[in-house]
Design a protein around this motif. Structure first.
Motif, PDB file in Angstrom:
ATOM      1  N   ASP A 153       0.827  -1.201   0.000  1.00 35.63           N
ATOM      2  CA  ASP A 153       0.000   0.000   0.000  1.00 35.63           C
ATOM      3  C   ASP A 153       0.864   1.253   0.000  1.00 35.63           C
ATOM      4  O   ASP A 153       0.654   2.178  -0.786  1.00 35.63           O
TER       5      ASP A 153
ATOM      6  N   LYS B 202       1.513   5.009  -2.493  1.00 35.07           N
ATOM      7  CA  LYS B 202       0.911   6.231  -1.971  1.00 35.07           C
ATOM      8  C   LYS B 202       1.741   7.459  -2.360  1.00 35.07           C
ATOM      9  O   LYS B 202       2.955   7.392  -2.455  1.00 35.07           O
TER      10      LYS B 202
ATOM     11  N   ASP C   1       0.600   9.578   2.043  1.00 35.50           N
ATOM     12  CA  ASP C   1      -0.753  10.115   1.987  1.00 35.50           C
ATOM     13  C   ASP C   1      -1.734   9.217   2.741  1.00 35.50           C
ATOM     14  O   ASP C   1      -1.751   8.001   2.563  1.00 35.50           O
ATOM     15  N   GLY C   2      -2.537   9.807   3.601  1.00 44.97           N
ATOM     16  CA  GLY C   2      -3.543   9.061   4.337  1.00 44.97           C
ATOM     17  C   GLY C   2      -3.030   8.367   5.580  1.00 44.97           C
ATOM     18  O   GLY C   2      -3.774   7.630   6.234  1.00 44.97           O
ATOM     19  N   THR C   3      -1.759   8.573   5.923  1.00 47.90           N
ATOM     20  CA  THR C   3      -1.181   7.964   7.116  1.00 47.90           C
ATOM     21  C   THR C   3      -0.431   9.027   7.909  1.00 47.90           C
ATOM     22  O   THR C   3      -0.240  10.141   7.447  1.00 47.90           O
TER      23      THR C   3
END
Length: 220
Positions: A133, A137, A190-192
């Motif tokens: 993942d 990103k 991104d997103g973490t």
């Protein structure tokens, strides 16, 4: 001359170490300019980060492959076993390294020594669960602060950057010396909330320690 079984893992980690150094340079605190990296730079960094994560994960797979080839059911698929809890350990071990447990309990114990539930190994599950993942990103810059600083000259033509507040108290600043501003930037996936530099450094440290441990114990 025949190489050692884990030479491939060592080569991957050596390449990762070199690339991490390059990423550090690119993901720097923006000392020379106020703006963060442009899209072309981000694309370049993204490729490097993706390759580093893949190399780090692949280094673990070298250990699994060699373990099954030497001690298990050779020819069967193998994966480095990563169990989230002790109660799941043997199930994961038997599935990922068929035949190794019965033939080499000592090697099985060595694999268990390097599991996410062991102290200092918590990051291994992140590497396993998130590598696919994370490597896709986008990297996101977060401006943390703007820090005023001055360049203080040192013998030999070198200089260091000193926060302006500290410099005003402890360093004689010549009249007219310009106080510059440094933009501190933290890069995350991104997103973490995972910092890019820390993620790469921690994974490199852990995987290197695992490879070294197997290499020494098995003379690989």
């Amino acid at each position: 001359m025949t190489g050692q079984p884990l030479d491939g893992a060592r080569a991957l980690l050596a390449d990762s170490a070199s690339e991490i150094g390059k990423v550090r340079e690119l993901l720097h605190f923006s000392l020379k300019r106020r703006n963060v990296a442009d899209e072309s730079e981000l694309a370049k960094i993204q490729v490097k980060v993706k390759n580093i994560l893949e190399n780090q994960r692949s280094a673990l797979e070298y250990i699994a492959h060699e373990a099954v080839g030497h001690f298990g059911e050779s020819g069967k698929r193998s994966y480095y076993p990563l169990a989230p809890t002790p109660s799941e350990w043997l199930k994961v071990m038997r599935k990922n390294l068929p035949g190794v447990e019965s033939s080499r309990p000592d090697v099985t114990a060595l694999f268990e020594k390097h599991q996410p539930y062991q102290p200092g190994h918590e990051w291994m599950m992140k590497l396993s669960a998130q590598v696919n993942d994370l490597k896709h990103k986008r990297l996101v810059p977060h401006v943390l602060d703007e820090i005023p600083f001055i360049d203080v000259g040192l013998p030999g033509g070198m200089s260091i950057r000193v926060p302006a507040e500290l410099a005003s108290e402890n360093v004689d600043v010549a009249p007219g010396v310009a106080v510059k501003r440094m933009t501190a930037v933290r890069w995350t996936f991104d997103g973490t909330d995972l910092g890019v530099r820390r993620t790469l450094d921690e994974a490199q440290e852990i995987v290197t320690a695992v490879v070294d441990d197997f290499a020494v114990y098995l003379n690989w």
